[in-house]
Design a protein around this motif. Structure first.
Motif, PDB file in Angstrom:
ATOM      1  N   ILE A   1     -43.533 -29.426  10.250  1.00 44.57           N
ATOM      2  CA  ILE A   1     -42.413 -28.479  10.212  1.00 44.57           C
ATOM      3  C   ILE A   1     -41.766 -28.379  11.587  1.00 44.57           C
ATOM      4  CG2 ILE A   1     -41.792 -26.038   9.922  1.00 44.57           C
ATOM      5  CD1 ILE A   1     -43.873 -25.860   7.745  1.00 44.57           C
ATOM      6  N   LYS A   2     -40.444 -28.453  11.592  1.00 45.76           N
ATOM      7  CA  LYS A   2     -39.710 -28.267  12.842  1.00 45.76           C
ATOM      8  C   LYS A   2     -39.482 -26.767  13.032  1.00 45.76           C
ATOM      9  CE  LYS A   2     -35.440 -29.427  15.161  1.00 45.76           C
ATOM     10  NZ  LYS A   2     -34.181 -30.165  15.102  1.00 45.76           N
ATOM     11  N   ALA A   3     -39.920 -26.269  14.149  1.00 46.00           N
ATOM     12  CA  ALA A   3     -39.817 -24.822  14.389  1.00 46.00           C
ATOM     13  C   ALA A   3     -38.380 -24.422  14.702  1.00 46.00           C
ATOM     14  CB  ALA A   3     -40.736 -24.426  15.542  1.00 46.00           C
ATOM     15  N   ASN A   4     -38.020 -23.246  14.227  1.00 45.94           N
ATOM     16  CA  ASN A   4     -36.713 -22.668  14.528  1.00 45.94           C
ATOM     17  C   ASN A   4     -36.962 -21.311  15.199  1.00 45.94           C
ATOM     18  OD1 ASN A   4     -34.167 -21.562  14.532  1.00 45.94           O
ATOM     19  ND2 ASN A   4     -34.096 -21.205  12.329  1.00 45.94           N
ATOM     20  N   PRO A   5     -37.329 -21.349  16.493  1.00 43.42           N
ATOM     21  CA  PRO A   5     -37.800 -20.111  17.146  1.00 43.42           C
ATOM     22  C   PRO A   5     -36.721 -19.041  17.283  1.00 43.42           C
ATOM     23  CG  PRO A   5     -38.338 -22.072  18.447  1.00 43.42           C
ATOM     24  CD  PRO A   5     -37.358 -22.494  17.402  1.00 43.42           C
ATOM     25  N   SER A   6     -35.459 -19.396  17.103  1.00 39.20           N
ATOM     26  CA  SER A   6     -34.432 -18.359  17.265  1.00 39.20           C
ATOM     27  C   SER A   6     -34.125 -17.634  15.952  1.00 39.20           C
ATOM     28  CB  SER A   6     -33.164 -18.957  17.881  1.00 39.20           C
ATOM     29  OG  SER A   6     -32.822 -20.142  17.222  1.00 39.20           O
ATOM     30  N   ARG A   7     -34.898 -17.927  14.932  1.00 38.99           N
ATOM     31  CA  ARG A   7     -34.609 -17.346  13.618  1.00 38.99           C
ATOM     32  C   ARG A   7     -34.663 -15.814  13.604  1.00 38.99           C
ATOM     33  NH1 ARG A   7     -37.265 -18.563   8.963  1.00 38.99           N
ATOM     34  NH2 ARG A   7     -37.990 -20.660   9.430  1.00 38.99           N
TER      35      ARG A   7
END
Ligand code: GLU
Ligand code: ZN
Length: 269
Positions: free
Chosen positions: A163-169
């Motif tokens: 999974i590619k992280a989307n830390p700004s979610r």
């Protein structure tokens, strides 16, 4: 060696959902450790902690009492990590109240629906203010943090794959408060590393939180473990068992004379 953990918060009695999570972790690992996530002192109670030990023992889960990590006893570690992030220029003080954040979000977009996380706008990001008389939250400047890391972040999940992280979610998340030394995001990442957890098993409702946690791991120089976000136990209406789902509390099943094997059967383990 596969090391797993169960990390309950003593803010209520363990219910069937917790039993599933605990047994899942217990069976997925070669070594199982326990962690008590009791940083939110206002909501934790000693009787719930006693009940956690009692319920887990009743489920025939074995752990080393000497290795139980009680988060409230490790506050300095979380503060050290916060200081480190602050020294990197990634922490700022936010003086907004929950109400203000909601109102602001409502002005910008549509009204937030119940249960939806309101994403904070970053209003206080450039205030540069240090006013200790008012309550504040310590927020992570997520955009700046991502830029500092300078590469995409990924994690592996046994069930969902790479999974590619989307830390700004979730926007600039809160990592601490004036009156509370560390948020769940920060403390759990530090302790997963400290306890040598190689496989983090937990409910799929925390899958999105992992995006923030892998960013924190990268910033703090900690290794990212393998994850397994398992399904949640739902009630007969398909709703998740809320924290205070007393009807599903393990001690009640125990009082009614059920055996731990009955719980395993109910959970189809
Ligand atoms: N204390 C958290 C909870 O009970 C644990 C979350 C996790 O396993 O990372 O929800
Ligand atoms: Zn603010």
């Amino acid at each position: 060696m596969i090391v797993t953990r169960f990390a309950p918060s003593p803010t209520g009695y363990l219910h069937l959902g917790h039993a599933y999570a605990a047994l899942f972790a217990y069976e997925a690992g070669e070594k199982f450790v326990l962690r008590i996530e009791d940083i939110d002192r206002a909501r934790c109670r000693a009787e719930y902690l006693d009940a956690i030990y009692e319920d887990l023992a009743w489920l025939r889960i074995k752990w080393d009492p000497a290795e139980v990590l009680i988060q409230s006893e490790h506050i300095e570690d979380y503060q050290k990590a916060l200081k480190k992030l602050d020294d990197m220029g990634l922490i700022y003080r936010c003086y907004c109240t929950r109400k203000q954040i909601k109102e602001e979000a409502a002005r910008i977009g549509g009204a937030p629906h119940e249960g939806e996380t309101v994403i904070y706008s970053g209003k206080c990001r450039n205030l540069g203010l240090k006013d200790d008389t008012r309550d504040y939250s310590l927020r992570l400047d997520v955009g700046k943090a991502i830029a500092l890391i300078g590469r995409d972040l990924y994690f592996d999940d046994v069930r969902f794959g790479k999974i590619k992280a989307n830390p700004s979610r979730f926007g600039d998340v809160i990592l601490g408060r004036k009156d509370c030394p560390a948020s769940y995001y920060l403390a759990s990442v530090i302790d997963d590393a400290r306890q040598g957890i190689t496989l983090v098993t937990r409910g799929e409702d925390l899958l999105a939180a992992t995006d923030i946690q892998v960013l924190l791991q990268a910033l703090l120089g900690l290794e990212t473990p393998l994850y397994h976000h398992h399904k949640l136990i739902l009630d007969e209406k398909g709703k998740r068992l809320a924290k205070r789902a007393d009807a599903f509390a393990l001690y009640k099943f125990r009082q009614e004379g059920l055996a731990p094997d009955d719980i395993r059967k109910i959970l189809v383990l």
